[in-house]
Design an enzyme around this catalytic site. Structure first.
Site, PDB file in Angstrom:
ATOM      1  N   SER A 144      -8.856  33.474 -20.847  1.00 56.49           N
ATOM      2  CA  SER A 144      -8.869  32.342 -21.787  1.00 56.49           C
ATOM      3  C   SER A 144     -10.270  31.746 -21.760  1.00 56.49           C
ATOM      4  O   SER A 144     -11.010  31.940 -20.774  1.00 56.49           O
ATOM      5  CB  SER A 144      -7.858  31.289 -21.309  1.00 56.49           C
ATOM      6  OG  SER A 144      -8.074  30.054 -21.959  1.00 56.49           O
ATOM      7  N   TYR A 157      -3.543  25.928 -15.015  1.00 58.06           N
ATOM      8  CA  TYR A 157      -3.933  26.966 -15.984  1.00 58.06           C
ATOM      9  C   TYR A 157      -5.409  27.320 -15.826  1.00 58.06           C
ATOM     10  O   TYR A 157      -5.777  28.499 -15.769  1.00 58.06           O
ATOM     11  CB  TYR A 157      -3.639  26.441 -17.392  1.00 58.06           C
ATOM     12  CG  TYR A 157      -3.791  27.453 -18.502  1.00 58.06           C
ATOM     13  CD1 TYR A 157      -2.735  28.294 -18.843  1.00 58.06           C
ATOM     14  CD2 TYR A 157      -4.970  27.560 -19.222  1.00 58.06           C
ATOM     15  CE1 TYR A 157      -2.859  29.211 -19.884  1.00 58.06           C
ATOM     16  CE2 TYR A 157      -5.107  28.462 -20.257  1.00 58.06           C
ATOM     17  CZ  TYR A 157      -4.046  29.296 -20.588  1.00 58.06           C
ATOM     18  OH  TYR A 157      -4.176  30.195 -21.615  1.00 58.06           O
TER      19      TYR A 157
HETATM   20  P1  NAD Z   1       3.427  33.300 -25.922  1.00 51.61           P
HETATM   21  O1  NAD Z   1       4.195  32.168 -25.325  1.00 51.61           O
HETATM   22  O2  NAD Z   1       3.623  33.626 -27.360  1.00 51.61           O
HETATM   23  O3  NAD Z   1       3.643  34.611 -25.071  1.00 51.61           O
HETATM   24  C1  NAD Z   1       3.744  34.598 -23.680  1.00 51.61           C
HETATM   25  C2  NAD Z   1       4.488  35.825 -23.242  1.00 51.61           C
HETATM   26  O4  NAD Z   1       4.616  35.792 -21.823  1.00 51.61           O
HETATM   27  C3  NAD Z   1       5.896  35.896 -23.816  1.00 51.61           C
HETATM   28  O5  NAD Z   1       6.214  37.251 -24.123  1.00 51.61           O
HETATM   29  C4  NAD Z   1       6.754  35.405 -22.678  1.00 51.61           C
HETATM   30  O6  NAD Z   1       8.085  35.872 -22.719  1.00 51.61           O
HETATM   31  C5  NAD Z   1       5.988  35.985 -21.508  1.00 51.61           C
HETATM   32  N1  NAD Z   1       6.332  35.384 -20.243  1.00 51.61           N
HETATM   33  C6  NAD Z   1       6.321  34.068 -19.894  1.00 51.61           C
HETATM   34  N2  NAD Z   1       6.749  33.936 -18.628  1.00 51.61           N
HETATM   35  C7  NAD Z   1       7.035  35.170 -18.171  1.00 51.61           C
HETATM   36  C8  NAD Z   1       7.522  35.680 -16.946  1.00 51.61           C
HETATM   37  N3  NAD Z   1       7.821  34.876 -15.907  1.00 51.61           N
HETATM   38  N4  NAD Z   1       7.703  37.010 -16.832  1.00 51.61           N
HETATM   39  C9  NAD Z   1       7.454  37.834 -17.865  1.00 51.61           C
HETATM   40  N5  NAD Z   1       6.976  37.413 -19.052  1.00 51.61           N
HETATM   41  C10 NAD Z   1       6.775  36.093 -19.189  1.00 51.61           C
HETATM   42  O7  NAD Z   1       1.902  32.937 -25.649  1.00 51.61           O
HETATM   43  P2  NAD Z   1       0.523  33.636 -26.047  1.00 51.61           P
HETATM   44  O8  NAD Z   1      -0.312  32.570 -26.623  1.00 51.61           O
HETATM   45  O9  NAD Z   1       0.711  34.903 -26.785  1.00 51.61           O
HETATM   46  O10 NAD Z   1      -0.056  33.914 -24.595  1.00 51.61           O
HETATM   47  C11 NAD Z   1      -0.330  35.186 -24.081  1.00 51.61           C
HETATM   48  C12 NAD Z   1      -1.493  35.087 -23.107  1.00 51.61           C
HETATM   49  O11 NAD Z   1      -2.650  34.644 -23.812  1.00 51.61           O
HETATM   50  C13 NAD Z   1      -1.270  34.090 -21.967  1.00 51.61           C
HETATM   51  O12 NAD Z   1      -1.759  34.639 -20.763  1.00 51.61           O
HETATM   52  C14 NAD Z   1      -2.098  32.905 -22.388  1.00 51.61           C
HETATM   53  O13 NAD Z   1      -2.531  32.138 -21.297  1.00 51.61           O
HETATM   54  C15 NAD Z   1      -3.243  33.602 -23.084  1.00 51.61           C
HETATM   55  N6  NAD Z   1      -4.021  32.771 -23.994  1.00 51.61           N
HETATM   56  C16 NAD Z   1      -3.432  32.217 -25.091  1.00 51.61           C
HETATM   57  C17 NAD Z   1      -4.218  31.437 -25.928  1.00 51.61           C
HETATM   58  C18 NAD Z   1      -3.643  30.785 -27.139  1.00 51.61           C
HETATM   59  O14 NAD Z   1      -4.324  29.944 -27.729  1.00 51.61           O
HETATM   60  N7  NAD Z   1      -2.453  31.148 -27.585  1.00 51.61           N
HETATM   61  C19 NAD Z   1      -5.563  31.223 -25.656  1.00 51.61           C
HETATM   62  C20 NAD Z   1      -6.119  31.802 -24.535  1.00 51.61           C
HETATM   63  C21 NAD Z   1      -5.333  32.575 -23.710  1.00 51.61           C
END
Ligand code: NAD
Length: 262
Positions: A144, A157
């Site tokens: 991130s 985080y």
């Molecule tokens: P999201 O909530 O859409 O997806 C998260 C995924 O992780 C889901 O499939 C969920 O079921 C899974 N998950 C959560 N807890 C879990 C567990 N205990 N075991 C197995 N799976 C689990 O969110 P996203 O935005 O797609 O996030 C994905 C990654 O991207 C994360 O690591 C997040 O920190 C990172 N990220 C997101 C953003 C953003 O702006 N959306 C920015 C930077 C980084």
């Protein structure tokens, strides 16, 4: 022919958001897929069968909890048992909690460190022996912008994502002679359920309404004033899987609309 034809990709947290976009991009490039994450069984099955029918590959699903080391080892074993290898490992599962440090719930701290940081240690540890035996591998973790800079109220985080950047560098050096690259991708704000869900807590923590949180908190840091899309993040991950990226290792690649340039 797709660049991942005959290869197998395990993507943690791929039932939603960025992870699902990775899975679909890799499937589009010919990889068989191991999906993982939370979700209602019917919704997960819909996504799993769509990966197969849209791209003509095989996809299996594991409900392994990324907070549980034994289930994480089983996830990697499932890929190896079902398809014969795990060639591309993507650590993507992640959760968020927003609260001031002195009120930050201990169980939320523990869960975020387990799911966002320690799970990557456990998957990499389990997948590397097979990658070494086959002499090829790609390890990618969704870090991130918060792996490089901080925001208030996101102590766990930010700590976990900074940890991912360090883990990535260390693993890259250990595997540098094994034709296995290890990188992380650092998105800014991508419009996914994870972002949407943190809006109510941020409204509370900062005493703001929804529009103020979107414009003055989320997009405030992003000079382009646009959200990153999941497809843009997935295309960077797919690039990292190709031969053109064979010398990119230990990198923390920003895709953040200029956030970390400021
Ligand atoms: P999201 O909530 O859409 O997806 C998260 C995924 O992780 C889901 O499939 C969920 O079921 C899974 N998950 C959560 N807890 C879990 C567990 N205990 N075991 C197995 N799976 C689990 O969110 P996203 O935005 O797609 O996030 C994905 C990654 O991207 C994360 O690591 C997040 O920190 C990172 N990220 C997101 C953003 C953003 O702006 N959306 C920015 C930077 C980084």
């Amino acid at each position: 022919m797709g660049i991942l034809k005959g290869k197998v990709a395990v993507v943690t947290g791929s039932t939603s958001g960025i992870g699902l976009a990775y899975a679909r991009a890799f499937a589009g490039a010919g990889a068989n897929i191991v999906l993982n994450g939370m979700g209602a069984p019917a919704d997960v099955e819909k996504e799993r069968s769509a990966v197969e029918s849209d791209f003509g590959v095989k996809a299996v699903y594991s409900p392994a909890d990324m907070a549980k080391p034994n289930e994480i080892a089983e996830l990697v074993a499932l890929g190896e048992k079902t398809f014969g290898s795990v060639d591309v490992l993507v650590n993507n599962a992640g959760v968020q909690h927003v609260a001031p440090i002195e009120e930050f719930p201990i169980d939320k701290w523990n869960a975020i460190i387990a799911i966002n940081l320690s799970s990557a240690f456990h998957t990499i540890r389990a997948a590397v022996p097979g990658m070494k035996r086959r002499g090829w591998g790609r390890i990618i973790t969704t870090a991130s912008a918060h792996s490089q800079v901080a925001s208030p109220f996101k102590s766990a985080y930010v700590a976990a994502k900074h940890g991912i950047a360090g883990l990535t560098k260390t693993v890259a050096l250990e595997l540098a002679r094994s034709k296995i690259t290890c990188n992380c991708i650092s998105p800014g704000y991508v419009w996914t359920p994870l972002v949407e869900k943190q809006i109510p807590n941020t409204m509370k923590a900062r005493n703001m309404d929804r529009d103020q949180v979107i414009n003055d908190v989320l997009l405030a840091a992003q000079p382009t004033k646009e959200f990153v899309t999941v497809e843009q993040v997935a295309s960077l991950a797919l690039f990292l899987c190709g031969e053109g990226a064979a010398q990119i290792t230990g990198a923390n690649l920003s895709i953040d609309g200029g956030w970390t340039a400021a």
